[in-house]
Design a protein around this motif. Structure first.
Motif, PDB file in Angstrom:
ATOM      1  N   ASP A 182      39.996  41.104  49.345  1.00  0.00           N
ATOM      2  CA  ASP A 182      38.884  41.081  50.307  1.00  0.00           C
ATOM      3  C   ASP A 182      38.113  39.763  50.302  1.00  0.00           C
ATOM      4  O   ASP A 182      37.120  39.633  51.030  1.00  0.00           O
ATOM      5  CB  ASP A 182      37.907  42.221  50.000  1.00  0.00           C
ATOM      6  CG  ASP A 182      38.530  43.587  50.204  1.00  0.00           C
ATOM      7  OD1 ASP A 182      39.550  43.668  50.906  1.00  0.00           O
ATOM      8  OD2 ASP A 182      38.005  44.575  49.638  1.00  0.00           O
ATOM      9  N   ASN A 183      38.551  38.799  49.458  1.00  0.00           N
ATOM     10  CA  ASN A 183      37.823  37.530  49.317  1.00  0.00           C
ATOM     11  C   ASN A 183      36.344  37.790  49.027  1.00  0.00           C
ATOM     12  O   ASN A 183      35.450  37.245  49.651  1.00  0.00           O
ATOM     13  CB  ASN A 183      37.971  36.663  50.582  1.00  0.00           C
ATOM     14  CG  ASN A 183      37.379  35.272  50.393  1.00  0.00           C
ATOM     15  OD1 ASN A 183      37.481  34.687  49.318  1.00  0.00           O
ATOM     16  ND2 ASN A 183      36.753  34.761  51.441  1.00  0.00           N
ATOM     17  N   ASP A 184      36.082  38.628  48.039  1.00  0.00           N
ATOM     18  CA  ASP A 184      34.724  39.069  47.742  1.00  0.00           C
ATOM     19  C   ASP A 184      34.405  38.809  46.275  1.00  0.00           C
ATOM     20  O   ASP A 184      34.541  39.690  45.413  1.00  0.00           O
ATOM     21  CB  ASP A 184      34.592  40.560  48.066  1.00  0.00           C
ATOM     22  CG  ASP A 184      33.156  41.069  47.954  1.00  0.00           C
ATOM     23  OD1 ASP A 184      32.287  40.295  47.493  1.00  0.00           O
ATOM     24  OD2 ASP A 184      32.920  42.235  48.303  1.00  0.00           O
ATOM     25  N   PHE A 185      33.965  37.588  45.973  1.00  0.00           N
ATOM     26  CA  PHE A 185      33.656  37.250  44.585  1.00  0.00           C
ATOM     27  C   PHE A 185      32.481  38.055  44.056  1.00  0.00           C
ATOM     28  O   PHE A 185      32.431  38.383  42.860  1.00  0.00           O
ATOM     29  CB  PHE A 185      33.349  35.753  44.455  1.00  0.00           C
ATOM     30  CG  PHE A 185      33.058  35.333  43.035  1.00  0.00           C
ATOM     31  CD1 PHE A 185      34.084  35.164  42.122  1.00  0.00           C
ATOM     32  CD2 PHE A 185      31.752  35.111  42.610  1.00  0.00           C
ATOM     33  CE1 PHE A 185      33.829  34.793  40.807  1.00  0.00           C
ATOM     34  CE2 PHE A 185      31.483  34.735  41.302  1.00  0.00           C
ATOM     35  CZ  PHE A 185      32.529  34.567  40.398  1.00  0.00           C
ATOM     36  N   GLU A 186      31.539  38.390  44.925  1.00  0.00           N
ATOM     37  CA  GLU A 186      30.378  39.156  44.470  1.00  0.00           C
ATOM     38  C   GLU A 186      30.786  40.517  43.918  1.00  0.00           C
ATOM     39  O   GLU A 186      30.095  41.068  43.056  1.00  0.00           O
ATOM     40  CB  GLU A 186      29.378  39.327  45.618  1.00  0.00           C
ATOM     41  CG  GLU A 186      28.689  38.025  46.027  1.00  0.00           C
ATOM     42  CD  GLU A 186      27.653  38.238  47.114  1.00  0.00           C
ATOM     43  OE1 GLU A 186      27.446  39.409  47.514  1.00  0.00           O
ATOM     44  OE2 GLU A 186      27.049  37.250  47.552  1.00  0.00           O
ATOM     45  N   ALA A 217      31.991  39.473  40.250  1.00  0.00           N
ATOM     46  CA  ALA A 217      31.079  38.726  39.381  1.00  0.00           C
ATOM     47  C   ALA A 217      30.414  39.576  38.305  1.00  0.00           C
ATOM     48  O   ALA A 217      30.355  39.170  37.135  1.00  0.00           O
ATOM     49  CB  ALA A 217      30.025  38.001  40.221  1.00  0.00           C
ATOM     50  N   PRO A 218      29.891  40.771  38.632  1.00  0.00           N
ATOM     51  CA  PRO A 218      29.279  41.583  37.571  1.00  0.00           C
ATOM     52  C   PRO A 218      30.274  41.979  36.482  1.00  0.00           C
ATOM     53  O   PRO A 218      29.901  42.109  35.313  1.00  0.00           O
ATOM     54  CB  PRO A 218      28.771  42.824  38.323  1.00  0.00           C
ATOM     55  CG  PRO A 218      28.633  42.386  39.739  1.00  0.00           C
ATOM     56  CD  PRO A 218      29.730  41.399  39.956  1.00  0.00           C
ATOM     57  N   ARG A 219      31.539  42.161  36.863  1.00  0.00           N
ATOM     58  CA  ARG A 219      32.545  42.495  35.867  1.00  0.00           C
ATOM     59  C   ARG A 219      32.822  41.306  34.946  1.00  0.00           C
ATOM     60  O   ARG A 219      33.091  41.482  33.745  1.00  0.00           O
ATOM     61  CB  ARG A 219      33.846  42.925  36.551  1.00  0.00           C
ATOM     62  CG  ARG A 219      33.703  44.026  37.565  1.00  0.00           C
ATOM     63  CD  ARG A 219      33.188  45.309  36.943  1.00  0.00           C
ATOM     64  NE  ARG A 219      34.072  45.796  35.876  1.00  0.00           N
ATOM     65  CZ  ARG A 219      33.958  47.001  35.317  1.00  0.00           C
ATOM     66  NH1 ARG A 219      32.987  47.819  35.700  1.00  0.00           N
ATOM     67  NH2 ARG A 219      34.795  47.374  34.363  1.00  0.00           N
ATOM     68  N   GLY A 231      35.876  28.298  31.900  1.00  0.00           N
ATOM     69  CA  GLY A 231      35.806  29.426  30.986  1.00  0.00           C
ATOM     70  C   GLY A 231      34.918  29.138  29.795  1.00  0.00           C
ATOM     71  O   GLY A 231      34.107  29.983  29.377  1.00  0.00           O
ATOM     72  N   ARG A 232      35.034  27.946  29.246  1.00  0.00           N
ATOM     73  CA  ARG A 232      34.206  27.577  28.099  1.00  0.00           C
ATOM     74  C   ARG A 232      32.739  27.484  28.487  1.00  0.00           C
ATOM     75  O   ARG A 232      31.862  28.000  27.770  1.00  0.00           O
ATOM     76  CB  ARG A 232      34.685  26.239  27.525  1.00  0.00           C
ATOM     77  CG  ARG A 232      33.976  25.830  26.257  1.00  0.00           C
ATOM     78  CD  ARG A 232      34.634  24.641  25.598  1.00  0.00           C
ATOM     79  NE  ARG A 232      34.083  24.385  24.276  1.00  0.00           N
ATOM     80  CZ  ARG A 232      34.604  23.533  23.393  1.00  0.00           C
ATOM     81  NH1 ARG A 232      35.703  22.854  23.717  1.00  0.00           N
ATOM     82  NH2 ARG A 232      34.056  23.363  22.205  1.00  0.00           N
ATOM     83  N   ALA A 233      32.457  26.863  29.616  1.00  0.00           N
ATOM     84  CA  ALA A 233      31.063  26.742  30.062  1.00  0.00           C
ATOM     85  C   ALA A 233      30.440  28.108  30.314  1.00  0.00           C
ATOM     86  O   ALA A 233      29.263  28.348  30.001  1.00  0.00           O
ATOM     87  CB  ALA A 233      30.995  25.881  31.324  1.00  0.00           C
ATOM     88  N   PHE A 234      31.221  29.025  30.863  1.00  0.00           N
ATOM     89  CA  PHE A 234      30.717  30.367  31.153  1.00  0.00           C
ATOM     90  C   PHE A 234      30.435  31.145  29.870  1.00  0.00           C
ATOM     91  O   PHE A 234      29.371  31.747  29.700  1.00  0.00           O
ATOM     92  CB  PHE A 234      31.734  31.109  32.015  1.00  0.00           C
ATOM     93  CG  PHE A 234      31.323  32.494  32.426  1.00  0.00           C
ATOM     94  CD1 PHE A 234      30.110  32.707  33.081  1.00  0.00           C
ATOM     95  CD2 PHE A 234      32.141  33.580  32.157  1.00  0.00           C
ATOM     96  CE1 PHE A 234      29.729  33.995  33.469  1.00  0.00           C
ATOM     97  CE2 PHE A 234      31.769  34.857  32.545  1.00  0.00           C
ATOM     98  CZ  PHE A 234      30.557  35.073  33.191  1.00  0.00           C
ATOM     99  N   GLU A 289      26.419  30.452  34.956  1.00  0.00           N
ATOM    100  CA  GLU A 289      26.436  31.897  35.147  1.00  0.00           C
ATOM    101  C   GLU A 289      27.539  32.252  36.158  1.00  0.00           C
ATOM    102  O   GLU A 289      28.090  31.374  36.832  1.00  0.00           O
ATOM    103  CB  GLU A 289      25.081  32.396  35.619  1.00  0.00           C
ATOM    104  CG  GLU A 289      23.973  32.209  34.592  1.00  0.00           C
ATOM    105  CD  GLU A 289      24.268  32.915  33.282  1.00  0.00           C
ATOM    106  OE1 GLU A 289      24.841  34.031  33.321  1.00  0.00           O
ATOM    107  OE2 GLU A 289      23.943  32.358  32.218  1.00  0.00           O
ATOM    108  N   ALA A 290      27.798  33.518  36.270  1.00  0.00           N
ATOM    109  CA  ALA A 290      28.910  33.963  37.112  1.00  0.00           C
ATOM    110  C   ALA A 290      28.763  33.498  38.554  1.00  0.00           C
ATOM    111  O   ALA A 290      29.740  33.071  39.180  1.00  0.00           O
ATOM    112  CB  ALA A 290      29.034  35.481  37.051  1.00  0.00           C
ATOM    113  N   ASP A 291      27.535  33.587  39.098  1.00  0.00           N
ATOM    114  CA  ASP A 291      27.367  33.235  40.505  1.00  0.00           C
ATOM    115  C   ASP A 291      27.554  31.742  40.778  1.00  0.00           C
ATOM    116  O   ASP A 291      27.669  31.319  41.929  1.00  0.00           O
ATOM    117  CB  ASP A 291      26.009  33.716  41.027  1.00  0.00           C
ATOM    118  CG  ASP A 291      24.830  33.104  40.283  1.00  0.00           C
ATOM    119  OD1 ASP A 291      25.042  32.282  39.356  1.00  0.00           O
ATOM    120  OD2 ASP A 291      23.675  33.466  40.598  1.00  0.00           O
TER     121      ASP A 291
END
Length: 501
Positions: A128-132, A135-137, A369-372, A378-380
């Motif tokens: 669905d091209n829906d990163f939002e 993101a919480p996951r 990945g390391r920065a996150f 942050e995820a967003d």
């Protein structure tokens, strides 16, 4: 290692330790095949039940590993006189125990269940091209993995602890040095190809039916000698291999406009399968019969790039290729060889990336990945950071998150898995040098005689399982310590010749 008694309570500590490890191994393979089913053929609405099944297996495995008896057996073996193979088994089981003993079982169970749930959510978000949606996951998994890392070693950064889960014998600093070398070497080669390289035509036109591509992939596996009695080919959203020395299954996927994509993916996964199938059957369930994960990618990269992208391979395989795909009766060996190796910096998809630009995709993911994990982003922020780095490293921006930060499955379960891909290419180049010093690989390929190549890899890599640490295995197999230089020399020579630089 055979046991000497039937009553487990009377067995020596070593035999009891190995018997426990065999039980753990069987549970881990059961989880692997449940995961294979989830990605290949499970009905979409089965995800919730599958998450609970995998979670239960994870909890049971954790309990068996960190049980007090395991600690007692390891203590009893601390000063025991063991031979080299026994010592290796104990070393690897001890490493697993010490890494997991401090992690609460409930946390491991939660991580496994969350990862299983994430797979379906990721697939839906990507479609669905829906990163939002995803993101919480990502945030949940990051927090769980941070907590796990804190239990394992509170004195190290969480990312370092996660990285060491797959690469405990190769430091993160060593990998970063390899990355730094490739950051310096690869972009100038790409720029030179763009500005001075000769043109290489893309011969693929129109669309290629999936059923034709599937039969082509099946034919490639048969051509290379894949053991059908111990494996099978299926399709998955993200190609992978699952298996052991008795059952190593490969998957691929099909791109309608590029038949080379599925073919190289199939050969890649075949390489992984050769490793599993080459492990010692008499040591199934022990570390000696288990693959060294930090070596696995070298096997897939060797077969994909050092065999499947070579001119001798295409001299023999081109007739088969033509017989499965219409419209290419006039395609020459040189043309298909060039097409298999052409550079496309504008490609945004890692698993479709060419052999050269691929590593910039890996470096990008490892950095994000390391920065996150370390809290720098942050995820967003991930979609923006991803697009900026893609522009910096490859001069292209994804048009959607589905072809950007949502394209890989790896972050459904963790954040330090990508280093192994570049490590694999580096080690594959060293192995390629070593095997070609002993065998005329090109002549063997022209004769469609892959057995000596398989046998060399089994002798020098597969049969050892985890007997040696990763650096020791690399040096034993190649005569050299781990180094990026053979890979750098290989890509310089190959692409200078291909593009008349």
């Amino acid at each position: 290692m055979a046991t000497h008694e039937t009553d487990a309570d009377t067995l020596p500590a070593y035999d009891q330790l190995l018997e426990r490890n065999r039980r753990l191994t069987n549970l881990q393979y059961a989880s692997m095949y449940l995961n294979w089913d989830q990605q290949v053929m499970m009905p979409e609405n089965g995800a919730q039940g599958r998450a609970q099944q995998l979670s239960a297996l994870s909890a049971t495995s954790h309990e068996l590993l960190v049980d007090d008896e395991v600690r007692e057996w390891l203590d009893a073996l601390e000063d025991a006189e063991l031979d080299a193979e026994q010592s290796a088994n104990v070393r690897e089981i001890r490493n697993s125990y010490e890494r997991e003993a401090s992690v609460p079982g409930e946390l491991n169970e939660k991580i496994t269940q969350t990862a299983a749930e994430n797979q379906q959510i990721w697939q839906d978000a990507k479609a669905d091209n829906d990163f939002e949606m995803f993101a919480p996951r990502l945030e949940t998994m990051r927090d769980l993995q941070r907590e796990r890392a804190q239990h394992i070693d509170p004195d190290k950064s969480p990312y370092t602890v996660l990285y060491e889960g797959d690469h405990q014998y190769i430091s993160l600093e060593t990998i970063e040095e390899i990355f730094e070398t490739l950051r310096e070497e690869i972009p100038p080669i790409i720029d030179e190809i763009r500005t001075e390289g000769s043109d290489i035509a893309d011969p693929w036109e129109g669309e290629y039916p999936e059923e034709n591509q599937e039969t082509l992939s099946e034919a490639a596996l048969d051509f290379l000698g894949y053991d059908r009695n111990r494996g099978r080919l299926d399709t998955a959203a993200h190609p992978f291999m699952a298996g052991n020395q008795f059952d190593a299954r490969v998957t691929t996927r099909f791109k309608p406009t590029d038949p080379m994509d599925a073919l190289t993916a199939t050969i890649h996964e075949f390489g992984h399968a050769t490793y599993q199938l080459g492990l010692r059957q008499d040591e199934y369930g022990t570390p000696l019969g288990s693959a060294r994960m930090s070596i696995h990618e070298s096997q897939s990269r060797f077969w994909e790039n050092h065999i499947g992208r070579t001119k001798p391979f295409w001299e023999q395989f081109l007739p088969t290729f033509k017989s499965h795909l219409d419209g290419h009766d006039d395609l020459t060996v040189q043309e298909v060889y060039e097409a298999a190796n052409r550079i496309n910096p504008n490609n945004r998809i890692r698993v479709e990336a060419d052999e050269l630009t691929y590593h910039m995709h890996i470096i990008l993911r490892s950095e994000i990945g390391r920065a996150f994990v370390e809290g720098d982003i942050e995820a967003d922020e991930i979609p923006h950071v991803w697009n900026e780095k893609m522009d910096e490293y490859l001069g292209v921006r994804p048009e959607t998150d589905s072809e950007g930060c949502l394209q890989d499955i790896h972050w459904t379960s963790g954040f330090a898995a990508f280093h192994g891909y570049t490590l694999g290419s580096v080690v594959a180049a060293q192995l390629n040098d070593a095997i070609r010093d002993e065998l005329d690989v090109d002549a063997l390929v022209r004769e469609e005689n892959f057995d000596p190549i398989q046998e060399w890899m089994t002798e020098h890599v597969h049969q050892h399982g985890q007997r040696y640490t990763t650096p020791d295995l690399i040096e034993k197999a190649t005569g050299q310590s781990l180094s990026a230089e053979p890979f750098v020399e290989y890509i310089r020579d190959k692409f200078s010749d291909l593009y008349d630089l």
